[in-house]
Design a protein around this motif. Structure first.
Motif, mmCIF file in Angstrom:
data_model
loop_
_atom_site.group_PDB
_atom_site.id
_atom_site.type_symbol
_atom_site.label_atom_id
_atom_site.label_comp_id
_atom_site.label_asym_id
_atom_site.label_seq_id
_atom_site.Cartn_x
_atom_site.Cartn_y
_atom_site.Cartn_z
ATOM 1 N N SER A 77 0.798 -1.225 0.000
ATOM 2 C CA SER A 77 0.000 0.000 0.000
ATOM 3 C C SER A 77 0.831 1.276 0.000
ATOM 4 N N VAL A 78 2.083 1.212 0.439
ATOM 5 C CA VAL A 78 2.911 2.417 0.531
ATOM 6 C C VAL A 78 3.870 2.556 -0.645
ATOM 7 N N ASN A 79 3.642 1.814 -1.721
ATOM 8 C CA ASN A 79 4.537 1.860 -2.878
ATOM 9 C C ASN A 79 4.154 2.928 -3.888
ATOM 10 N N ASN A 80 3.288 3.889 -3.491
ATOM 11 C CA ASN A 80 2.856 4.904 -4.449
ATOM 12 C C ASN A 80 3.996 5.819 -4.899
ATOM 13 N N PHE A 81 5.103 5.878 -4.127
ATOM 14 C CA PHE A 81 6.233 6.707 -4.550
ATOM 15 C C PHE A 81 6.946 6.103 -5.753
ATOM 16 N N LYS A 82 6.649 4.823 -6.054
ATOM 17 C CA LYS A 82 7.236 4.171 -7.230
ATOM 18 C C LYS A 82 6.209 3.931 -8.336
ATOM 19 N N ASN A 83 4.934 4.027 -7.988
ATOM 20 C CA ASN A 83 3.887 3.695 -8.943
ATOM 21 C C ASN A 83 2.883 4.843 -9.001
ATOM 22 N N SER A 84 2.827 5.530 -10.145
ATOM 23 C CA SER A 84 1.928 6.679 -10.283
ATOM 24 C C SER A 84 0.473 6.261 -10.417
ATOM 25 N N ARG A 85 0.204 4.966 -10.480
ATOM 26 C CA ARG A 85 -1.174 4.486 -10.614
ATOM 27 C C ARG A 85 -1.764 4.054 -9.275
ATOM 28 N N GLU A 114 -5.305 3.747 -15.201
ATOM 29 C CA GLU A 114 -5.083 4.927 -16.047
ATOM 30 C C GLU A 114 -5.727 6.164 -15.433
ATOM 31 N N GLY A 115 -6.964 6.014 -14.962
ATOM 32 C CA GLY A 115 -7.665 7.139 -14.371
ATOM 33 C C GLY A 115 -7.006 7.631 -13.097
ATOM 34 N N THR A 116 -6.483 6.698 -12.314
ATOM 35 C CA THR A 116 -5.811 7.074 -11.070
ATOM 36 C C THR A 116 -4.538 7.860 -11.351
ATOM 37 N N GLU A 117 -3.829 7.470 -12.391
ATOM 38 C CA GLU A 117 -2.612 8.193 -12.771
ATOM 39 C C GLU A 117 -2.950 9.636 -13.142
ATOM 40 N N GLY A 118 -4.000 9.825 -13.953
ATOM 41 C CA GLY A 118 -4.424 11.172 -14.311
ATOM 42 C C GLY A 118 -4.862 11.970 -13.104
ATOM 43 N N MET A 119 -5.568 11.327 -12.173
ATOM 44 C CA MET A 119 -6.014 12.007 -10.957
ATOM 45 C C MET A 119 -4.835 12.459 -10.114
ATOM 46 N N ASN A 120 -3.808 11.635 -9.991
ATOM 47 C CA ASN A 120 -2.637 11.990 -9.189
ATOM 48 C C ASN A 120 -1.919 13.216 -9.738
ATOM 49 N N PHE A 121 -1.902 13.362 -11.071
ATOM 50 C CA PHE A 121 -1.312 14.572 -11.656
ATOM 51 C C PHE A 121 -2.136 15.805 -11.277
ATOM 52 N N LEU A 122 -3.463 15.667 -11.260
ATOM 53 C CA LEU A 122 -4.334 16.795 -10.971
ATOM 54 C C LEU A 122 -4.352 17.166 -9.489
ATOM 55 N N THR A 123 -4.090 16.205 -8.621
ATOM 56 C CA THR A 123 -4.099 16.481 -7.181
ATOM 57 C C THR A 123 -2.697 16.758 -6.628
ATOM 58 N N GLY A 124 -1.671 16.565 -7.452
ATOM 59 C CA GLY A 124 -0.305 16.783 -6.993
ATOM 60 C C GLY A 124 0.242 15.657 -6.146
ATOM 61 N N GLU A 125 -0.366 14.477 -6.252
ATOM 62 C CA GLU A 125 0.052 13.342 -5.429
ATOM 63 C C GLU A 125 1.047 12.426 -6.141
ATOM 64 N N ILE A 126 1.495 12.807 -7.326
ATOM 65 C CA ILE A 126 2.516 12.021 -8.014
ATOM 66 C C ILE A 126 3.822 12.096 -7.234
ATOM 67 N N GLN A 127 4.321 10.954 -6.800
ATOM 68 C CA GLN A 127 5.581 10.919 -6.057
ATOM 69 C C GLN A 127 6.665 10.140 -6.799
ATOM 70 N N GLY A 128 6.366 9.721 -7.984
ATOM 71 C CA GLY A 128 7.313 8.937 -8.764
ATOM 72 C C GLY A 128 6.546 8.069 -9.740
ATOM 73 N N GLY A 129 7.293 7.309 -10.533
ATOM 74 C CA GLY A 129 6.647 6.434 -11.500
ATOM 75 C C GLY A 129 7.169 6.704 -12.895
ATOM 76 N N ILE A 130 6.514 6.121 -13.870
ATOM 77 C CA ILE A 130 6.973 6.231 -15.253
ATOM 78 C C ILE A 130 5.823 6.638 -16.164
#
Length: 384
Positions: free
Chosen positions: A165-173, A227-243
């Motif tokens: 659950s805490v791997n979001n810094f490596k996965n933008s989805r 895919e939708g979660t990745e787009g949401m993270n860009f809009l909320t500023g929660e992207i911490q890493g990923g490809i």
């Protein structure tokens, strides 16, 4: 005071204040580390599955034991959480202990019912042994089945899921973890929000995507997939890493994000014309390319940057339009920016932002993306 009176009193006080008078040995504890909540078979109340650690199985003599030996899943049904937990306490040889409690998993069927989430979380918010940092997930399907998975690299399913659950810094989805303390605030302010989604595979679980919760009814209204979660993270500023994977001259290239920032500006011309400008800036490197690239050529870098920028724009627009049309709730938190930047006008439209006229679904998004590819961390040419 007479010494013949004071000495006996001192002895009595020492006995009363002894620190270990009510201790419980660790072998006698029933460490509950996770619970799964499903709808009861009769349709009334809950089915609660508690995952309890068996401390004796972690000793050196049990090193060769199977993963299932280290825990016990106990499932009971009832109309209230407190009732079920007390029933389990009366049936087990070890008293349930929640100081190391890590995870609450709620089935999608249970979460879909209006105001079920507040009723479920009420017990975990009130109970003195619970931690506000405990994570909450929505299972796409049965919560009980999630806790029955047998991971190959962990002895406890709950620890395995908690680690993913805490791997979001490596996965933008993946969205950031949802904790009981955070959800308590959401329940009070009635804003729509998202919770991490967990899904069972054949032998593993996946923590990708999120569950969309409507703030007024606190009920699950659908899922945003990867895919939708990745787009949401860009809009909320929660992207911490990923490809980000895109095409360049017909071949795949992979952009590895190192840093990402975002800024939101809102414009209100009138109630029916709310514009949201989101500026996204990212710096990273090319992690993989299926064609030769010459980083000595500025035009090559510029062209790739533009391609990645367009890829991100497409992702955020697709997500925004899907949420507007399908869910009609502001899970991006744009209402908070409207309140900060246009307080007076926000007071006029806030009741109709998600409800009534639903100005959110009529708003316009303008994403602006700027990508910078680092050259210093890449070789100039991969091959000829």
């Amino acid at each position: 005071m007479n010494k013949w009176i004071s000495y006996p009193l001192i002895c009595i006080f020492l006995l009363i204040l002894a620190g270990c008078w009510d201790r419980v040995e660790i072998e006698e504890r029933g460490f509950v580390i996770a619970v799964g909540l499903d709808k009861a078979e009769n349709g009334e109340g809950f089915e609660l599955t508690q995952q309890i650690v068996v401390p004796g199985k972690f000793g050196p003599d049990s090193a060769s034991g199977g993963s299932g030996d280290a825990y016990l899943n106990i499932t009971r049904q009832g109309e209230t959480m407190f009732e079920i937990i007390r029933e389990v306490a009366a049936e087990t040889s070890r008293s349930p202990f929640y100081e190391h409690f890590k995870l609450v998993i709620i089935s999608s069927e249970l979460a879909e019912e209006e105001n079920n989430l507040p009723h479920i979380l009420d017990h975990f918010i009130r109970y003195h042994e619970m931690r506000r940092a405990t994570k909450v997930m929505i299972a796409k399907g049965s919560a009980k089945e999630i806790l029955e998975v047998e991971p190959k690299n962990e002895r406890l399913p709950a620890i395995y899921i908690d680690s993913i659950s805490v791997n979001n810094f490596k996965n933008s989805r993946m969205v950031p973890v949802s904790r009981i303390g955070d959800l308590h605030e959401q329940l009070l302010n009635e804003n729509s929000y998202t919770i991490q989604k967990v899904e069972k595979g054949e032998e593993t679980v996946k923590v990708v995507g999120n569950a969309v919760i409507e703030g007024k009814t606190n009920s699950l209204i659908g899922f945003l997939e990867a895919e939708g979660t990745e787009g949401m993270n860009f809009l909320t500023g929660e992207i911490q890493g990923g490809i980000i994977k895109t095409k360049y001259k017909g071949q795949d290239i992979v952009y590895d994000m190192k840093t990402t920032n975002h800024k939101v500006k809102t414009i209100i011309d009138n109630q029916n014309n709310v514009t949201i400008e989101v500026k996204i800036q990212s710096e990273g490197s090319i992690g993989e390319a299926l064609l030769p690239l010459n980083f000595e050529d500025p035009k090559v870098i510029e062209s790739i940057e533009q391609q990645i920028e367009q890829e991100i724009k497409d992702k955020v627009m697709n997500t925004f339009e899907k949420v507007q049309e399908e869910f009609k709730v502001d899970i991006f938190g744009f209402g908070n920016y409207l309140e900060q930047q246009h307080y007076q006008k926000w007071q006029e439209i806030k009741k109709d932002w998600e409800q009534g006229e639903n100005y959110f679904s009529q708003s316009t998004l303008k994403p602006k993306v700027n990508i910078r590819i680092r050259r210093s961390e890449n070789i100039l040419k991969s091959y000829k």
